[in-house]
Design a protein around this motif. Structure first.
Motif, PDB file in Angstrom:
ATOM      1  N   THR A   1      49.470  33.262  39.477  1.00 17.10           N
ATOM      2  CA  THR A   1      48.057  33.195  39.893  1.00 17.10           C
ATOM      3  C   THR A   1      47.122  33.238  38.687  1.00 17.10           C
ATOM      4  O   THR A   1      46.133  32.508  38.630  1.00 17.10           O
ATOM      5  N   HIS A   2      47.458  34.100  37.706  1.00 20.04           N
ATOM      6  CA  HIS A   2      46.547  34.267  36.570  1.00 20.04           C
ATOM      7  C   HIS A   2      46.510  33.021  35.684  1.00 20.04           C
ATOM      8  O   HIS A   2      45.521  32.782  35.013  1.00 20.04           O
TER       9      HIS A   2
ATOM     10  N   ILE B   1      49.601  26.467  45.166  1.00 23.39           N
ATOM     11  CA  ILE B   1      50.076  27.828  44.880  1.00 23.39           C
ATOM     12  C   ILE B   1      49.659  28.705  46.058  1.00 23.39           C
ATOM     13  O   ILE B   1      48.510  29.110  46.164  1.00 23.39           O
ATOM     14  N   CYS B   2      50.603  28.966  46.952  1.00 26.25           N
ATOM     15  CA  CYS B   2      50.263  29.719  48.173  1.00 26.25           C
ATOM     16  C   CYS B   2      50.454  31.225  47.977  1.00 26.25           C
ATOM     17  O   CYS B   2      51.199  31.640  47.153  1.00 26.25           O
TER      18      CYS B   2
ATOM     19  N   ASN C   1      56.962  35.513  42.395  1.00 30.11           N
ATOM     20  CA  ASN C   1      56.355  36.857  42.333  1.00 30.11           C
ATOM     21  C   ASN C   1      54.823  36.787  42.192  1.00 30.11           C
ATOM     22  O   ASN C   1      54.169  37.814  42.058  1.00 30.11           O
ATOM     23  N   LYS C   2      54.295  35.592  42.235  1.00 30.54           N
ATOM     24  CA  LYS C   2      52.856  35.312  42.286  1.00 30.54           C
ATOM     25  C   LYS C   2      52.102  35.667  41.009  1.00 30.54           C
ATOM     26  O   LYS C   2      50.871  35.651  41.001  1.00 30.54           O
ATOM     27  N   SER C   3      52.819  36.031  39.950  1.00 32.71           N
ATOM     28  CA  SER C   3      52.100  36.300  38.702  1.00 32.71           C
ATOM     29  C   SER C   3      51.536  35.011  38.113  1.00 32.71           C
ATOM     30  O   SER C   3      50.712  35.047  37.193  1.00 32.71           O
TER      31      SER C   3
ATOM     32  N   ALA D   1      47.209  29.906  37.059  1.00 26.23           N
ATOM     33  CA  ALA D   1      46.641  28.857  37.927  1.00 26.23           C
ATOM     34  C   ALA D   1      45.139  29.025  38.135  1.00 26.23           C
ATOM     35  O   ALA D   1      44.474  28.090  38.577  1.00 26.23           O
ATOM     36  N   THR D   2      44.593  30.220  37.855  1.00 28.23           N
ATOM     37  CA  THR D   2      43.142  30.414  38.013  1.00 28.23           C
ATOM     38  C   THR D   2      42.445  30.486  36.653  1.00 28.23           C
ATOM     39  O   THR D   2      41.304  30.942  36.560  1.00 28.23           O
TER      40      THR D   2
END
Lengths: 251, 316
Positions: free
Chosen positions: A90-91, A250-251, A86-88, A93-94
């Motif tokens: 990202t926070h 992480i795509c 669900n790409k959450s 991984a960044t």
């Protein structure tokens, strides 16, 4: 790498994920399993049984043998994988947090959440059975020993299923295979092959602690050796999973 | 710290950068230098904008070439994230958390704590005008609120660089205007360098004049938007005009210098005019309609989509 920042990051991720795990739909699964265990052990307790050995056998077969790997699989197969999907993630991984530390920040809440669920299931099962026969010192001893085993099991199985959730896109298939076929079948057939299961080493430790039921007569691998194997497996899976996570795109 | 040698004073430098996913090319021999300020990255869907941002953030590894952000290689360099705030183009908010919990998590991950973090959360919530929705679950936010909250998440740790990937996508005109104003304010009043992407050129034009146009994984034009506009204006535009008495208008158009060709549509209810100078065409059209004594019911450009413009730029 600033260690204080790493500890802060691990703590933040642990508290966030722990809340998510314990208050999500997985809590409903825990409740359903708990009710099932209560029903089975409560019914068994209502029969004419030899309380200590039969109670220990039930906790061994139902909780340690069956639900321990299943619950760890349900929690572990989805934590990181869901966030990747669900790409959450990202926070995370960044953030300026090395992914190895971020991985620990996922492992700790997972192991704690599985432990909490398994302790709740163990406690409910124990009470539903032993309340009908009297909760004496020996019964409490059996309870505390099984509780310790499920906590150890939670940390070992969580390290395995967390690593596979980074490795596989559909980790639940591996989880189902491992929990039901490998642990459930291979781990219970006679001979040396059963030593290739986590359950074998958990029961080996249990056989040193528990004085009632079949587990007390288990053909064990020895306490020290079993503890070392479980610790070694946990560290191996953690290092392997952290490496995979660090190298993952992480795509 | 992982140092890269190139791009002193630049926010980002990419040299011969390549990234592909299996047989799909994300970026191919991509070269770009981004200076401080607001920079617009414009390109149609699939042009490689998001791939570029992921490479800048170290979320993915380049297959070929080099990329540096503030002189550092992004891959496996988590400390660089202290300098960057990222607002992705996809839904990334944890739906079971409130806005405050989300920003608190981001702050803690950036080693902020205590009253410093609480004050900063209030500041950024106020900046993106989300103060009143901070204790609501993000799952119940509107699209515009989610965009604002994602921007707030990118701002919490006060980074030097903000990367906003399609921040206006899916928002209504009012929210768009507010987000455009916010982006300009973040640079002007708060001194953040901003890299903002869109597939709509005029949206970027309202935020900055420094743009990079991307198409099929490459940079096709960079620089001041007015120069790119001039380049685009040289591109023959196809404009469809429909209405009554259009034949007379077609005849009048053929006498103009900017008209390349006029073709009647199949049902003769309209014409497709190809013009070399669209600005002159649009300026002169009302007078021509009056002279031809016709009525126009509709008019639209077939080249308003970016794809046509990029094809022209690539093929020029």
């Amino acid at each position: 790498m600033n260690l204080k920042n790493a500890v802060n990051g691990i703590y933040a991720l642990t508290s966030h994920s722990l809340k998510g795990l314990l208050l999500s739909r997985k809590a409903v699964i825990t409740l359903i399993v708990l009710l099932f265990v209560v029903a089975v052990m409560g019914y068994a307790g209502a029969q004419d049984v030899d309380a200590l050995p039969d109670g220990a056998n039930l906790m061994d077969a139902l909780i340690l043998f069956f639900f321990m790997p299943v619950m760890a699989m349900i929690f572990g197969s989805s934590l990181i994988r869901d966030e990747i999907d669900n790409k959450s993630i990202t926070h995370v991984a960044t953030a300026p947090l090395d992914r190895v530390f971020a991985y620990i920040g996922y492992y700790l809440p997972l192991a704690l959440a599985v432990s909490v669920s398994m302790i709740a299931i163990t406690t409910a099962g124990f009470l539903s059975f032993f309340l009908q026969h009297g909760v004496n010192g020996a019964a409490l001893e059996v309870y505390s020993e099984f509780t310790a085993l499920v906590v150890i099991g939670s940390f070992v199985y969580s390290s395995l299923f967390l690593a596979t959730s980074v490795l596989f896109k559909k980790p639940v298939f591996f989880g189902l295979f491992y929990a039901f076929i490998w642990e459930g079948f291979i781990g219970s057939i006679p001979g040396a092959i059963q030593k290739a299961s986590i359950k074998h080493y958990l029961r080996s430790i249990g056989s040193e602690w528990i004085e009632h039921g079949d587990i007390s007569e288990f053909d064990a691998s020895g306490f020290g050796g079993s503890a070392a194997v479980l610790l070694g497996l946990t560290i191996f899976f953690l290092v392997f999973g952290a490496y995979l996570f660090r190298e993952k795109e992480i795509c | 710290m992982i140092e890269a040698e190139t791009g002193s004073g630049s926010v980002m430098v990419a040299e011969s950068l390549g990234k592909w996913y299996g047989e799909v090319i994300g970026l191919n021999n991509f070269n770009l230098e981004i200076k401080p300020g607001i920079t617009g990255v414009v390109g149609p869907n699939g042009s490689g904008k998001s791939t570029l941002f992921k490479l800048m953030l170290g979320l993915i590894k380049p297959n070929t070439g080099r990329i540096s952000v503030f002189g550092q290689v992004p891959w496996a360099n988590s400390q660089l994230h202290s300098e960057i705030g990222f607002c992705p183009d996809y839904e990334s908010l944890p739906s079971d958390s409130t806005g405050r919990e989300f920003l608190s998590l981001i702050g803690h991950l950036h080693a902020m704590e205590g009253t410093t973090l609480s004050k900063r959360i209030e500041e950024v919530a106020s900046l993106v005008e989300m103060s009143r929705a901070m204790d609501r679950k993000t799952g119940g936010y509107s699209k515009g609120m989610k965009q604002r909250m994602k921007i707030a998440g990118a701002l919490v740790h006060d980074p030097q660089l903000l990367i906003l990937d399609e921040p206006l996508s899916g928002t209504d005109p009012i929210v768009r205007k507010e987000l455009i104003d916010l982006t300009k304010r973040l640079n002007k009043e708060h001194n953040h360098d901003v890299i903002v992407s869109s597939h709509v050129l005029f949206e970027i034009e309202r935020m900055t004049h420094d743009v990079a146009l991307m198409y099929k994984g490459r940079t096709v034009a960079t620089g001041d938007i007015s120069e790119i506009r001039t380049l685009i204006d040289k591109h023959p535009h196809n404009i469809v005009i429909e209405g009554h008495g259009i034949a007379a208008l077609a005849k009048a158009l053929l006498d103009e210098d900017y008209t390349v060709s006029v073709a009647f549509n199949e049902d003769r209810s309209g014409i497709t005019v190809q013009v070399s100078k669209p600005e002159d065409f649009f300026n002169g059209l009302p007078a021509l309609i009056g002279e031809a004594n016709c009525s126009v019911s509709s008019m639209y450009s077939q080249d308003d989509n970016l794809e046509a413009i990029f094809k022209y730029l690539v093929g020029r």
